[in-house]
Every structure is written in structure tokens, then in C-alpha cells.
Design an enzyme around this catalytic site. Structure first.
Site, mmCIF file in Angstrom:
data_model
loop_
_atom_site.group_PDB
_atom_site.id
_atom_site.type_symbol
_atom_site.label_atom_id
_atom_site.label_comp_id
_atom_site.label_asym_id
_atom_site.label_seq_id
_atom_site.Cartn_x
_atom_site.Cartn_y
_atom_site.Cartn_z
ATOM 1 N N ARG A 59 0.861 -1.183 0.000
ATOM 2 C CA ARG A 59 0.000 0.000 0.000
ATOM 3 C C ARG A 59 0.894 1.228 0.000
ATOM 4 N NH1 ARG A 59 -2.673 0.425 5.100
ATOM 5 N NH2 ARG A 59 -1.223 2.110 5.421
ATOM 6 N N ASN A 108 4.161 0.510 2.087
ATOM 7 C CA ASN A 108 4.148 -0.595 3.046
ATOM 8 C C ASN A 108 4.195 -1.901 2.266
ATOM 9 O OD1 ASN A 108 3.339 1.008 5.622
ATOM 10 N ND2 ASN A 108 1.908 1.684 4.040
ATOM 11 N N LYS A 131 12.569 2.264 5.281
ATOM 12 C CA LYS A 131 12.652 3.703 5.024
ATOM 13 C C LYS A 131 13.994 4.064 4.416
ATOM 14 C CE LYS A 131 8.715 4.582 7.717
ATOM 15 N NZ LYS A 131 8.148 3.293 8.045
ATOM 16 N N GLU A 138 7.951 0.170 11.523
ATOM 17 C CA GLU A 138 6.636 0.227 10.895
ATOM 18 C C GLU A 138 5.560 0.216 11.979
ATOM 19 O OE1 GLU A 138 6.290 0.427 7.629
ATOM 20 O OE2 GLU A 138 8.425 0.239 7.295
ATOM 21 N N GLY A 139 4.375 0.645 11.594
ATOM 22 C CA GLY A 139 3.235 0.461 12.484
ATOM 23 C C GLY A 139 2.768 1.712 13.194
ATOM 24 N N ARG A 195 -7.447 7.608 5.216
ATOM 25 C CA ARG A 195 -7.418 7.712 6.681
ATOM 26 C C ARG A 195 -7.292 9.178 7.054
ATOM 27 N NH1 ARG A 195 -2.341 4.249 7.999
ATOM 28 N NH2 ARG A 195 -1.721 5.377 6.117
HETATM 29 P P1 ADP Z 1 4.878 3.938 9.722
HETATM 30 O O1 ADP Z 1 5.678 2.891 9.041
HETATM 31 O O2 ADP Z 1 5.064 3.958 11.193
HETATM 32 O O3 ADP Z 1 3.430 3.922 9.299
HETATM 33 P P2 ADP Z 1 5.043 6.410 8.196
HETATM 34 O O4 ADP Z 1 6.205 6.841 7.402
HETATM 35 O O5 ADP Z 1 3.842 5.989 7.435
HETATM 36 O O6 ADP Z 1 5.535 5.293 9.215
HETATM 37 O O7 ADP Z 1 4.645 7.574 9.177
HETATM 38 C C1 ADP Z 1 3.603 7.458 10.128
HETATM 39 C C2 ADP Z 1 2.705 8.671 10.066
HETATM 40 O O8 ADP Z 1 3.447 9.853 10.301
HETATM 41 C C3 ADP Z 1 2.038 8.868 8.714
HETATM 42 O O9 ADP Z 1 0.846 8.125 8.630
HETATM 43 C C4 ADP Z 1 1.808 10.365 8.707
HETATM 44 O O10 ADP Z 1 0.634 10.698 9.437
HETATM 45 C C5 ADP Z 1 3.008 10.909 9.473
HETATM 46 N N1 ADP Z 1 4.090 11.269 8.540
HETATM 47 C C6 ADP Z 1 5.046 10.449 8.071
HETATM 48 N N2 ADP Z 1 5.873 11.087 7.217
HETATM 49 C C7 ADP Z 1 5.425 12.345 7.140
HETATM 50 C C8 ADP Z 1 5.845 13.503 6.410
HETATM 51 N N3 ADP Z 1 6.904 13.455 5.615
HETATM 52 N N4 ADP Z 1 5.130 14.644 6.577
HETATM 53 C C9 ADP Z 1 4.053 14.687 7.388
HETATM 54 N N5 ADP Z 1 3.613 13.634 8.106
HETATM 55 C C10 ADP Z 1 4.279 12.473 7.986
HETATM 56 MG MG MG Z 2 2.623 4.399 7.481
#
Ligand code: ADP
Ligand code: MG
Length: 461
Positions: free
Chosen positions: A112, A133, A292, A355-356, A437
Site C-alpha cells: 500500500r 508498506n 525507510k 513500521e506500524g 485515513r
Molecule cells: P509507519 O511505518 O510507522 O506507518 P510512516 O512513514 O507511514 O511510518 O509515518 C507514520 C505517520 O506519520 C504517517 O501516517 C503520517 O501521518 C506521518 N508522517 C510520516 N511522514 C510524514 C511527512 N513526511 N510529513 C508529514 N507527516 C508524515
Molecule cells: Mg505508514
């Protein structure tokens, strides 16, 4: 009117199966509640929604290419695995499986790709990828049912015309199609699909949506945990996977992406699965392709060209979604960006290889942590990313046992991708649906399972 619509919405969600088990009884279905969701659908720019769909097959291709490129994964993760024990352990299994030689010949990817709509100075929004993901991407089941709820809410509020605009969406069906294809190519009628699930299974209904699609195709599904694999799992001479004598064709991981769940037995179980001939969704290489650190290296000029030679149009579509991503590897480049982020932390997000939800660092906390680790190798376990700043909108977040109140919200759009490869031939490559979401702006991080974001439906504008 809002109060009345909210009452209708909650009952509609329960009727439609937008459900979660409760925190108090996470492993029993005797008491369940609705999964949190927005009262109203949220506006999403149509052009960006279409852009996100249009690039999904390209991302499928890219993830698949990264997963097959040992040299790229080795180079990219070299600095990370020196300091990040979890990634290092996954990487060790990856190398061990390659050394033995892969028994698996059919590959199934379910991912996703998540985006936010970055608001420029002139007010125009741009599609920016947050992350992709590649393991346990969830909510493809429950989100299949939220559009019906929102359609009803709009009607209750007198917006019949708007209600008819909401798009149908069924990722669960698309995910099941991929799993079914992999099962078929594995080629054993008797073999089952194994959902590898958590110890605590609050989100079971989301998974059941996909399971039921498989049962509809007369494919048997079993649910097992890592500890079950440790106790019951075995390989035969040609490395076919058996659980207590039952052959397994496909292992669909909805678990295995956080370090906390791995004790030595579970690591042994993971290794057994990876060594097997069964189709792992994802295989360990594809899990690593979703780190990442890999995401950050993909944004370097020239990298996509090396990974996807002969695909200039796909590369252009992919690159158009990238936000600024920065390596914190030791050296001048890392020193410079670390100093910039310490001086202006609100411009960035600091991300570890996790993640998560709930792991990233923002604002003052980002500054403090980076200040502390800026001269140590530990900093290379993180990457830096430009912070995306979407335009907030008002909505009501409906959560069990919470008061009805209006919130300023921002949304994150996810597109599900599914692909199947047999040997070198890609036999299926599709976008399988979407997930919106939404969360209140006071939360920097996200995640529905993490208790921050809620399910939503895009209303295209
Ligand atoms: P995880 O693997 O924990 O889901 P993400 O990279 O998806 O990590 O980040 C988790 C959350 O943090 C995202 O769903 C978003 O709400 C916020 N986030 C992540 N990266 C950014 C960004 N570059 N700018 C703004 N918000 C972010
Ligand atoms: Mg995420």
C-alpha cells in the site's frame, strides 16, 4: 442534524461490518465495536487521486525490482544494519536464504503506497508519497465497507446527489485475487493459504474480509501465529512447508514487522518460512525493499534509472510523487542535513527503520534526539524527510466512548497494489483499491491501529 446523522452512521457501520475487537477483549468476538471512522467523507482532489492510481503499477514494478537486486539491497542497507539490530537480523535471514538457494518460484506482493496532499504556497496541492508498506498493509477489508456508510450519512443530511458520487471500492477482493493467483500457480489443490497473525488480534475483521473472498473461491484458509509455526511447522526434502501435515501454498504475513514480537523461537519460525517453497507475501527481500532507508536511497538521482532500465515513463511518474528525502549516513552530506534539521526541525520528520505508527520524531523532540546522536553512528539508523503540510478541513471523528466534536483534520490516501511473479514473468500487476485515513491535526504521527487516524471515504473534487 449532525447528532442524528452520527447515530445513523454508527449503526450503519456496525451493520456493514466496519468492526474491531475491543481493547479490553482483543482476542474474543463476543464484544466488538465499530472501527473509528469520520462522520463525513473528505474532499480529495480528483487529479491527485487519479495520479495515485496511475502510478501504482509502477510502484509494484519498482518494489519487485528492488526485491530481486541483491547488490542494491546490500549497498543501501550496509550502514543501517551496522546500527539497527532488527534490520540486521532480517538481512541475515535474507542472505542465508540466498546462500542456500531459493526454493520459492512464485512471488506475491501486496503493498500500500501512502500519500498526503502537500499544500504549496500558492494553495495548489501536490501528491507526495509518505511511504510504501510492503508487509501487512491493513484496512483493505474494512475500507471496502465504509463508502456504504458515508453514502447513507450524506442521504440523511439531504445530500442525495453527493451520495451518488462516492466511488465503489473493494481492496479485499483485489488482495484475494492476488493470493488466489499465487495459490493456483503454486499448484497443489490440497494446500492451504496461511494467514500469519498476531498474538493480539483486534483487527481480525479486516483480515476476515480477505479470508472470506478466498473461501468464496474454495481456497482453504488457516490462521496461525509464529509460535504455531515453531511448534507445528516443518519442511520436506523439496522444502515444501507443512503445518501438522497440512501443506501450505501461501503465507500471508499480517505480523512480523516489529522487533518486539520476535523471540528466538519466532526468529527460527521466520527462517523456516523463508527457506520454504511456499509463496511468502512478502518474501524477506520484499520486506527489506519497504524499509525507510531504501525509500530514501530511491530518491537519489539516477537510482530509479538503474533499477528500472527501459521504463522512463514509469520512472517519471514515480519520481513526481517523491518528497525530499535525506540520508544521515556518516559524512559531509549527513552532517549538513543534520545541522539544517536541528536549526529548523519543523521542516522535517525523523524516521527510524520501523513500521506500524508512533515511531517518527517531529519538532522539538526531533531536535533533541538529533542533537544527541548527530556525532554518533546511531544517526544512520534514521532518515530525514521533508514534512508534508496538507490543508486541514473540518470533520467529526467517530470513536466509541468519545464525545461528538468537530476537529480540524488532514487525510492520507493509500493505494493498494497487488502483483504476482512466476520466475521472471510478471503474471499480474494491478492497483486493487484505496484507503483514506483521516486524523486531527494535533497528532503528528498517524495510523488507525495506533489509535490516531480513522477510516474515511474520498469525495472527489
Ligand atoms: P509507519 O511505518 O510507522 O506507518 P510512516 O512513514 O507511514 O511510518 O509515518 C507514520 C505517520 O506519520 C504517517 O501516517 C503520517 O501521518 C506521518 N508522517 C510520516 N511522514 C510524514 C511527512 N513526511 N510529513 C508529514 N507527516 C508524515
Ligand atoms: Mg505508514
Amino acid at each position: 442534524a449532525v447528532r442524528e446523522a452520527a447515530a445513523v452512521a454508527v449503526d450503519a457501520a456496525l451493520l456493514a461490518g466496519v468492526l474491531m475487537r475491543t481493547g479490553e477483549q482483543p482476542n474474543a468476538s463476543d464484544v466488538v465495536n465499530y472501527a473509528p471512522f469520520t462522520l463525513l467523507p473528505s474532499a480529495v482532489p480528483r487529479a491527485l487521486f487519479e495520479q495515485a492510481y496511475a502510478v501504482q503499477q509502477d510502484f509494484n514494478l519498482l518494489v519487485d525490482a528492488v526485491s530481486q537486486n541483491k547488490e542494491f539491497l546490500e549497498q543501501t542497507l550496509a550502514s543501517t544494519i551496522k546500527v539497527d539490530d532488527f534490520t540486521a537480523r532480517l538481512f541475515r535471514i535474507y542472505m542465508q536464504v540466498l546462500e542456500e538457494g531459493l526454493a520459492q518460484t512464485v512471488f506475491l506482493g501486496i503493498n500500500r503506497s501512502d500519500y498526503m496532499f502537500d499544500c504549496g504556497l500558492d494553495g495548489t496541492a501536490a501528491l507526495r508519497q509518505i511511504e510504501i508498506n510492503t508487509i501487512a498493509a491493513s484496512f483493505g477489508g474494512l475500507t471496502s465497507r465504509t463508502a456504504d456508510v458515508h453514502r447513507l450519512v450524506l442521504k440523511v443530511l439531504g445530500k442525495t446527489e453527493e451520495a451518488s458520487q462516492l466511488l465503489p471500492n473493494n481492496p479485499a477482493k483485489g488482495l484475494a485475487l492476488g493470493i488466489a493467483k499465487a495459490w493456483e500457480l503454486y499448484g497443489s489443490q490440497r494446500a492451504v493459504v496461511m494467514f500469519l497473525v498476531e498474538e493480539v488480534q483486534r483487527n481480525i475483521f479486516d483480515q476476515r474480509c480477505v479470508e472470506n473472498e478466498l473461501w468464496n473461491r474454495n481456497i482453504r484458509v488457516v490462521r496461525k501465529r509464529f509460535r504455531d509455526v515453531f511448534e507445528q511447522g516443518s519442511l520436506d526434502a523439496s522444502r515444501r512447508l507443512y503445518m501438522d501435515g497440512q501443506e501450505v501454498a501461501v503465507v500471508y504475513y499480517r505480523e512480523g514487522y516489529v522487533p518486539q514480537i520476535y523471540n528466538e523461537q519466532n526468529w527460527a519460525a521466520r527462517l523456516l518460512l523463508e527457506r520454504s517453497r511456499a509463496v511468502k507475501c512478502p518474501d524477506i527481500a520484499t520486506q527489506l525493499a519497504g524499509t525507510k532507508k531504501v525509500q530514501q536511497e530511491l530518491s537519489r538521482p539516477g537510482t530509479l534509472e538503474k533499477l528500472l532500465p527501459g521504463h522512463p515513463a514509469a520512472i517519471a511518474r514515480i519520481r513526481a510523487t517523491f518528497a525530499g528525502l535525506y540520508s544521515l549516513d556518516e559524512g559531509e552530506e549527513g552532517d549538513r542535513i543534520a545541522a539544517t534539521a536541528i536549526a529548523d526541525p519543523d521542516r522535517f520528520v525523523l524516521k527510524p527503520q520501523r513500521e506500524g505508527g508512533g515511531n517518527n520524531l517531529y519538532g522539538e523532540e526531533l531536535r533533541e534526539v538529533l542533537e544527541k546522536i548527530k556525532d554518533s553512528p546511531e544517526r544512520t539508523s534514521y532518515i530525514l524527510m521533508d514534512k508534508i503540510k496538507p490543508q486541514p478541513a473540518l470533520n467529526y471523528l467517530l470513536r466509541a466512548h468519545s464525545p461528538l466534536q468537530v476537529s480540524e483534520c488532514i487525510s492520507e490516501l493509500g493505494i493498494f497494489g497487488v502483483y504476482v511473479r512466476q520466475g521472471q514473468e510478471l503474471v499480474l500487476n494491478q492497483a486493487a483499491g484505496h484507503l483514506l485515513r483521516t486524523k486531527a491535526i494535533e497528532h503528528a504521527d498517524g495510523g488507525v491501529a495506533a489509535g490516531v487516524a480513522v477510516l474515511d471515504t474520498p469525495y472527489l473534487v
